[in-house]
Enzyme design. Structure first.
Site, PDB file in Angstrom:
ATOM      1  N   MET A 282      -2.446  -5.112  -2.540  1.00  0.00           N
ATOM      2  CA  MET A 282      -3.901  -5.223  -2.575  1.00  0.00           C
ATOM      3  C   MET A 282      -4.387  -5.538  -3.991  1.00  0.00           C
ATOM      4  O   MET A 282      -5.124  -6.490  -4.216  1.00  0.00           O
ATOM      5  CB  MET A 282      -4.542  -3.927  -2.078  1.00  0.00           C
ATOM      6  CG  MET A 282      -4.283  -3.615  -0.612  1.00  0.00           C
ATOM      7  SD  MET A 282      -5.204  -4.675   0.534  1.00  0.00           S
ATOM      8  CE  MET A 282      -3.951  -5.918   0.898  1.00  0.00           C
TER       9      MET A 282
ATOM     10  N   GLY B 269       0.789  -1.233   0.000  1.00  0.00           N
ATOM     11  CA  GLY B 269       0.000   0.000   0.000  1.00  0.00           C
ATOM     12  C   GLY B 269       0.811   1.268   0.000  1.00  0.00           C
ATOM     13  O   GLY B 269       0.595   2.145   0.845  1.00  0.00           O
TER      14      GLY B 269
ATOM     15  N   CYS C 289     -11.631 -16.124   5.046  1.00  0.00           N
ATOM     16  CA  CYS C 289     -12.948 -16.736   4.893  1.00  0.00           C
ATOM     17  C   CYS C 289     -13.974 -15.750   5.447  1.00  0.00           C
ATOM     18  O   CYS C 289     -13.980 -15.470   6.638  1.00  0.00           O
ATOM     19  CB  CYS C 289     -12.946 -18.048   5.682  1.00  0.00           C
ATOM     20  SG  CYS C 289     -14.498 -18.865   5.863  1.00  0.00           S
TER      21      CYS C 289
ATOM     22  N   TYR D 280     -12.606   0.892  -6.182  1.00  0.00           N
ATOM     23  CA  TYR D 280     -12.303  -0.188  -5.244  1.00  0.00           C
ATOM     24  C   TYR D 280     -11.521   0.307  -4.024  1.00  0.00           C
ATOM     25  O   TYR D 280     -10.648  -0.370  -3.497  1.00  0.00           O
ATOM     26  CB  TYR D 280     -11.584  -1.371  -5.921  1.00  0.00           C
ATOM     27  CG  TYR D 280     -11.917  -2.662  -5.217  1.00  0.00           C
ATOM     28  CD1 TYR D 280     -12.941  -3.469  -5.661  1.00  0.00           C
ATOM     29  CD2 TYR D 280     -11.245  -3.030  -4.051  1.00  0.00           C
ATOM     30  CE1 TYR D 280     -13.293  -4.621  -4.975  1.00  0.00           C
ATOM     31  CE2 TYR D 280     -11.587  -4.169  -3.359  1.00  0.00           C
ATOM     32  CZ  TYR D 280     -12.605  -4.959  -3.820  1.00  0.00           C
ATOM     33  OH  TYR D 280     -12.957  -6.097  -3.122  1.00  0.00           O
TER      34      TYR D 280
END
Length: 558
Positions: free
Chosen positions: A179, A54, A412, A324
């Site tokens: 990312m 980032g 998850c 995004y």
């Protein structure tokens, strides 16, 4: 005071594996290993400069601070808490065994001064560190950490725009960093082709090596020919293209090329360090950033304006187009693109209903370093959540397609109720010896109750509370009170200085009864704050979830 401020060190850091401890307990070994894991060369974008992902998201302020954090964690007692201020260890205090072992505050500035100009001055004086989200909070797991969220976004976009079928369709995007590197694989898993523009060849090479992107085109014509061939064949292949998105997207518009979806994950949140101006080389960009930062920022934002204008042009063609979360619309608006916000952010467009139920990026890592520990937890998730075919499909795809980076880990998306259920089950697996060492459970700061970010996670809240940042503060306080192993509170992650506040949490499953009690509290309370925040904003899904889960919300459920 730190007398030296070394940001470069030619060294390779990897987290220890196995069960031999360097620290005095697993509760301090865990943050030590995860800090080191953030700087693993298979994980971090630029580990020799402490940059995890980032733009300039670091794990420690400088190498002297890193060394001192490591030394302090090795010697920290089970009733002490280490305080870390913008990547610098500043104090160790007596607390108690159920208190967090580490409390972290990164990049926080008084609002009037919360801008890149002031932050960069502090950074240059070694008085601050940009922690991004999971860089400075020591729970980054590589691009897998955002793959499922990106996958869920693409799948939901497919449901809304293409009747749930992305076969034969393609996504146009840019950015293959920590990312953005998740995008090509997420698109492939969702069934779509993708064209992924990246200005640094090293980032493309990294994604090719880790199998996040399938192949690289030689030029734009070659890329479009590949897209045409693969979409006609119904194949979901990801293609990287070396170049500048601010040049390539306008050229695609000029040619009348029509993608099926357009988004972007360049590091536009940080114009000084993360977005290459049109016509510049990367080396020129980095050198000029040191000598003439104001001119560099201006040039980068001018290029972003061209990039966003092209995205708006695609939207006018009828192509589903969305931000995004890198704040590129804001940067373009500041450069005169008045309608930059005409296309939505991904959260209000596709993700908010999940947040209303406390569903978000739940993740865990095996401190043993043994992939089998993750495969066993995958099986446990399927056993405990037997009827969620979508989740099972994700786990199967993840095992088949996702390469572990550093310590084996899994992400998850699950919510309130299930997080605690899974955490307690993992703790029992450690207790019984089914897992060879403890597990750490954390999440991205991008979660339902842990962030205030009006241009991303809290964009277009229905009650207008986009900029209210009490919520991540309450989240951090509650997780501290609940006994998380380490808690972090950051500013500026994802969208840059002045545009977000957010908190992180990590808890260790070491197989003890004490851990079970902490897990039950923290992994219930943490997602519950997300349900609370959205219920307070009036979302019916969240209000109903709060009632179903028995949350005590005095103004809503009582």
């Amino acid at each position: 005071m730190t007398t030296t401020t070394t940001k470069f060190r030619d060294v390779e850091i990897r987290a220890p594996r196995g069960t031999e401890l360097m620290a005095k307990s697993w509760l301090t070994e865990a943050p030590l290993r995860m800090l080191m894991n953030n700087l693993d060369p298979d994980v971090a974008e630029n580990p020799k400069e402490l940059v995890v992902y980032g733009g300039i998201g670091r794990a420690a302020r400088n190498w002297e601070c890193f060394d001192k954090i490591v030394d302090t964690l090795k010697n920290l007692e089970t009733d002490e808490t280490l305080l870390v201020q913008s990547g610098k260890p500043v104090g160790v205090f007596k607390t108690h065994k159920d208190a967090p072992r580490v409390l972290i505050a990164n990049s926080n500035l008084v609002p009037h001064w919360a801008n890149w100009e002031h932050f960069n001055e502090l950074d240059a004086k070694a008085l601050a560190m940009y922690g991004q989200m999971t860089a400075g909070s020591w729970i980054y797991i590589g691009s897998q950490g955002i793959v499922q969220g990106t996958y869920e976004t693409f799948v939901e976009a497919g449901r809304q725009h293409y009747n749930g079928d992305l076969k034969g369709r393609w996504v146009l995007t840019a950015g293959l960093g920590g990312m953005g590197g998740a995008q090509p694989l997420a698109a492939t898993l969702a069934g779509a082709c993708s064209l992924n523009i990246e200005c640094q060849q090293a980032s493309i090479d990294f994604r090719l090596r880790t199998r996040y992107v399938d192949e690289q085109a030689t030029d734009l014509d070659d890329a479009l020919a590949r897209i045409d061939r693969y979409t006609k064949e119904g194949k979901a292949i990801s293609i990287a293209l070396h170049g500048n998105a601010a040049e390539i997207l306008p050229e695609l518009v000029r040619r009348g090329v029509r993608p099926d979806m357009v988004t972007d994950q360049t590091s536009a949140h940080d114009p000084l360090n993360g977005y290459l101006p049109v016509g510049w080389t990367w080396d020129e960009y980095r050198e000029r950033a040191k000598k003439e930062p104001e001119a560099v920022v201006k040039a980068a934002k001018q290029s972003m304006a061209k990039h966003v204008q092209a995205m708006l042009d695609f939207q006018k063609m009828g192509v589903p187009t969305f931000d995004y979360g890198n704040n590129i619309r804001q940067m373009a608006k500041e450069e005169g693109v008045a309608n930059a916000f005409d296309f939505p952010g991904f959260v209000p467009a596709y993700i908010r209903p999940l947040f209303c139920r406390g569903i978000g990026p739940f993740r865990w890592a095996a401190l043993s370093g043994d992939p089998e520990d993750i495969y066993k937890t995958d099986a446990k998730v399927k056993e405990l959540i037997p009827d969620d075919e979508h989740l099972h499909h994700w786990l199967d795809m993840a095992r088949e397609r996702i390469s572990f980076q550093g310590l084996p880990a899994r992400i998850c998306w699950v919510g309130l109720g299930l997080r605690a259920k899974l955490g307690l089950a993992f703790n029992e697996m450690v207790r019984s010896g089914e897992l060879s060492a403890p597990i750490v459970i954390g999440r991205d700061h991008l979660d339902s109750g842990s962030v205030a970010s009006p241009n991303r996670e809290t964009e277009a809240m229905q009650d207008g509370s986009d900029a209210v940042s009490d919520w991540p503060l309450l989240n951090a306080l509650l997780n501290t009170a609940g006994g998380a192993t380490w808690v972090s509170l950051h500013h500026g992650g994802g969208v840059g200085m002045g545009f977000s506040q957010h908190s992180g949490v990590v808890i260790v499953c070491d197989g003890t009864d004490e851990a079970a009690a902490r897990i039950a509290r923290v992994l219930t309370n943490d997602p519950a704050t997300g349900v609370m925040r959205h219920a307070d904003a009036g979302y019916e899904i969240a209000i109903n979830c709060a009632k179903e889960q028995g949350l005590h919300l005095p103004m809503i459920t009582q």
